[in-house]
Structure formats: C-alpha cells, structure tokens
Design an enzyme around this catalytic site. Structure first.
Site, PDB file in Angstrom:
ATOM      1  N   HIS A   1     -57.127  25.516   4.778  1.00  0.00           N
ATOM      2  CA  HIS A   1     -57.919  24.289   4.895  1.00  0.00           C
ATOM      3  C   HIS A   1     -58.807  24.041   3.692  1.00  0.00           C
ATOM      4  O   HIS A   1     -59.564  23.077   3.685  1.00  0.00           O
ATOM      5  CB  HIS A   1     -58.786  24.366   6.153  1.00  0.00           C
ATOM      6  CG  HIS A   1     -59.775  25.485   6.145  1.00  0.00           C
ATOM      7  ND1 HIS A   1     -59.390  26.801   6.215  1.00  0.00           N
ATOM      8  CD2 HIS A   1     -61.125  25.500   6.059  1.00  0.00           C
ATOM      9  CE1 HIS A   1     -60.463  27.574   6.181  1.00  0.00           C
ATOM     10  NE2 HIS A   1     -61.530  26.813   6.075  1.00  0.00           N
ATOM     11  N   CYS A   2     -58.729  24.885   2.653  1.00  0.00           N
ATOM     12  CA  CYS A   2     -59.650  24.730   1.518  1.00  0.00           C
ATOM     13  C   CYS A   2     -58.933  24.499   0.187  1.00  0.00           C
ATOM     14  O   CYS A   2     -59.064  23.442  -0.419  1.00  0.00           O
ATOM     15  CB  CYS A   2     -60.552  25.964   1.406  1.00  0.00           C
ATOM     16  SG  CYS A   2     -61.822  26.057   2.684  1.00  0.00           S
ATOM     17  N   ILE A   3     -58.200  25.493  -0.279  1.00  0.00           N
ATOM     18  CA  ILE A   3     -57.688  25.462  -1.649  1.00  0.00           C
ATOM     19  C   ILE A   3     -56.719  24.300  -1.900  1.00  0.00           C
ATOM     20  O   ILE A   3     -56.773  23.677  -2.959  1.00  0.00           O
ATOM     21  CB  ILE A   3     -57.049  26.811  -2.037  1.00  0.00           C
ATOM     22  CG1 ILE A   3     -58.054  27.938  -1.837  1.00  0.00           C
ATOM     23  CG2 ILE A   3     -56.605  26.787  -3.496  1.00  0.00           C
ATOM     24  CD1 ILE A   3     -57.511  29.301  -2.129  1.00  0.00           C
TER      25      ILE A   3
END
Length: 429
Positions: free
Chosen positions: A260-262
C-alpha cells in the site's frame, strides 16, 4: 477515562486501535465494513499476524468498542483517520476516502477535539483538503477550538520484530497547539514521538521514505536485467557489494512492486509537483522500471517454456505466492495479480498456491479474478504443471519438491538459492 475514535480498521487502524485500548484508553474502532465490525465484536482478528486473543481481551473489558456508528465521534477527545488513499485508474491520488471521512465526522466533532490523519497524502493535503471540510461541517476553527495534525503510519508487515509501539512516530500539526495535543496523545502508547515543524514536513517525510525505496529498487531491477544478459547473478553481486561497510545499502530485485506504500506514494508527489510546474523525471523513471517488471518475468517464462518446446498458450502454469510480501496475508497492489492476468491473456492455464491467500478477494483493478482459490500443495498437483513462477517467497514452502515435480521454475526472489539441487530448470527473473 480518555476516549478516542480510530476510523478504518485495516492493516494500519486495527494495530493502532489495539495498542491504545491495551493502554486502558477507550477506543471506538470505526469502519464502514460491517463484516469487520462483527468479527471484532466477536473477539476475532481478520489479519493473520494479529492474534484473536488480543482483540478478545480488549473487547471483553470494553476498552475496544467496534462500531459502524460514526456518531460515537461526539464522545471522544481525539479522532485518528486511517482510511485508504489509493490511486485512481489514471494513476492519480484518490483522496475520496479521506474527504468522505471528514464529511462524516465533522458534524459530530466537539470543541477541543484533536483530529489526526495517518493516511498517506501529498504535501499540503491535511491543510488544503481535510481542514476546510472539517471546519465547514463542524463550525469549529482549526487552531482555535479544533486541533488538526498529520502523523504517517509506519508498518513493516511480515517482520515479527516490528511493533507499532517501538517504531518512531512523526507528528506535524497545523499550529503549535495542534502539534502539542497530537504529540501528547501518541506519547501515551509510542516509545518515541518525533515532532516536526508542520503537517507538510510530516507528509513529505512519508513520501520521501518510500520514494527512496522505489528508486533504489528500480535501480537494482535495472541492474538485474543488465547483468542477466552478461550471465552475472545479481544476487551474488549484491552479497559481494554489501561486504563494504560504508557507502552501500543493499536493495533487492523482484517481480514488481506491491503493498500500500511503495507503488503508490511516488505518484502522490509527482502529481503534486505538476501543480507547481516541476518535473519528477527521476521518480517517474523509477516507476516505469518497476511497473514493467511483471512483463520481464512473463517474457522469461515464455523463453524458458520455448526451450522446452512449449508456448505459454495451453501450458499449465503455477504462481507460487500471491501476497505482495512474504509471510503476510496482504495482496494489495501485488505484482502476482498482474503476472497472473498477463499469462491468462496469453492463453496460459494458470493457478496459484499461497497459504496466506486461500482465495483472491475483490480488488478494484482485478475484480475478474475474485474467488480464485489456492491449490493444495502436494506432489500429485505439482506434477500437473509445465512451469511455476515464484513471485512471493513465503517461508515454509517445500521448494525442493517444486524442483522435483515441475519441469521449469522461474525464481524472482532467489528462493531456490538454499536448495542444494543444481539444475538447469531454474531461471532467475
């Protein structure tokens, strides 16, 4: 007793709800997903690395109160927002969940409540998006009788040594009073709280952390493809390079970015940079390289099958690992979904094995794959496949048996390096 509300009971919100409630702070665990709330009220966890016993303990003593009723916000001293901030179909930030949450809670906010956004956002989002929504719906003024702050979540799924309590917590406020209130809240449950001068600094820090990783992973993925053409093993190169005690930090290649971030955070900054007329060539190039890695994996599969006299079409292919990271039950943005879909489009007969993902849930981009189930791992089932791709290298998988039963293996994670069976059937991709 102090009361707070935490909105969004996913991979970020639920762990945070637990540490606050375990500190004898009453937590209204709010979510629009009735199924999640029902499970929590039964004392059950739906996240693999969170034990149900923890949930049951705090629900049982009334410290954690799961609910879909957002009017509970009228009873609390603080609200922490942990809702998704994905990308839309045009790879632009989708802040609709944050906006809708702001609208939903605004009418219930009482004077002197502290509101903290933890969802990843572009620099300026707390002030430019959330602040006006809260002020217009609550008739309260930020910095006067409403306190607003940003504190980015920092999770390391799959790492048993990583605890929310021990990860330093960044906090930025829209005023000195906002910062003071938010810092004091987190200091009750987090070992190290790091105040910064503004919400924008905290928002930018979160993006910088993950853009740093994205760019370096892209670099190592590009080197992997170059070295493969030179018959040089990138994994051995990294092991050699990291013996240098300074000036080098190891990053590892893979089949594409997940989580969900990178895969998402860099686009938040590049989108915002366009607003001020600045290019983000470095960030966008890294995104392009990482985005194309599934195609590189499938091309390696095609070449490996071709050497066996088979095309992808009508070949039986197994994906090993659907989660985006080893030893987690999270498949958000997993490159395995892209690889699976690409093989299906080429006519391959594809199945997957993942002990953490028994069934593919609904996803916005791959809804047509919903309901597909993991195969049972046994020698008879493995023998039916022409090739297998190791996309996620979970611990506990019998890779030696895969080598024994499957004629062609594509290893994107160096998972087979510890299996002492020299064979020409292994391709590193």
């Amino acid at each position: 007793m102090q009361k707070i509300a935490i909105i969004g009971q996913g991979y970020v919100g639920l762990p945070l709800s637990l540490i606050f409630s375990e500190a004898d702070i009453t937590v209204f665990a709010l979510d629009i997903d009735q199924d999640k709330i029902d499970l929590l009220n039964q004392g059950k966890s739906y996240i693999r690395h969170i034990e149900s016993s923890r949930v049951n303990a705090v629900v049982g003593k009334g410290a954690l109160i799961p609910s879909c009723d957002f009017s509970k916000v009228s009873e609390v001293d603080a609200v922490i927002i942990c809702v998704p901030t994905p990308l839309d179909t045009h790879r632009q930030p989708d802040m609709s969940y944050v906006a809708k949450t702001g609208e939903a809670i605004g009418k219930y906010l009482q004077a002197n409540t502290t509101v903290i956004l933890e969802s990843t956002a572009y620099p300026g989002a707390t002030e430019e998006l959330l602040k006006p929504i809260l002020e217009s719906t609550s008739s309260l003024k930020v910095g006067v009788d409403l306190h607003l702050a940003f504190s980015p979540e920092r999770e390391d799924p799959g790492n048993p040594d990583s605890k929310v309590k021990t990860i330093p917590k960044l906090v930025g406020g829209l005023s000195p009073a906002c910062l003071e209130r938010a810092t004091a809240l987190y200091q009750q449950v987090i070992d190290t709280v790091v105040p910064v001068s503004s919400c924008r600094v905290a928002e930018a820090a979160k993006l910088t952390e993950n853009i740093f990783r994205s760019v370096n992973i892209a670099l190592i993925n590009e080197l992997k493809m170059i070295y493969a053409k030179m018959n040089i093993d990138i994994w051995e190169v990294i092991e050699a390079a990291k013996t240098k005690p300074f000036g080098f930090m190891p990053f590892y290649p893979g089949p594409g970015l997940g989580g969900h971030c990178i895969p998402i955070d860099p686009f938040y900054l590049s989108w915002k940079a366009k607003e001020i007329g600045l290019p983000t060539r470095f960030i966008e190039l890294a995104g392009e390289i990482n985005h194309n890695m599934p195609e590189y994996v499938v091309s390696n599969l095609a070449e490996a099958l071709n050497q066996s006299g088979k095309p992808i079409k009508s070949s039986r292919i197994l994906i090993i690992g659907m989660a985006y990271k080893k030893n987690v039950d999270d498949m958000r943005e997993s490159p395995a979904l892209v690889i699976l879909d690409m093989i299906k489009e080429k006519g391959g007969i594809i199945e997957y094995y993942d002990p953490y993902i028994p069934q593919i849930p609904h996803t916005r981009e791959f809804s047509h794959l919903q309901g597909m189930c993991s195969i049972k791992w046994d020698s008879e089932a493995l023998s039916d496949f022409d090739a297998a791709i190791i996309v996620t290298a979970h611990d506990g998988v019998d890779y030696a048996e895969a080598i024994e039963r499957v004629p062609v293996l594509i290893d994107t994670r160096n998972a087979l390096s510890s299996v002492e069976i020299p064979t020409e059937q292994i391709w590193k991709a």
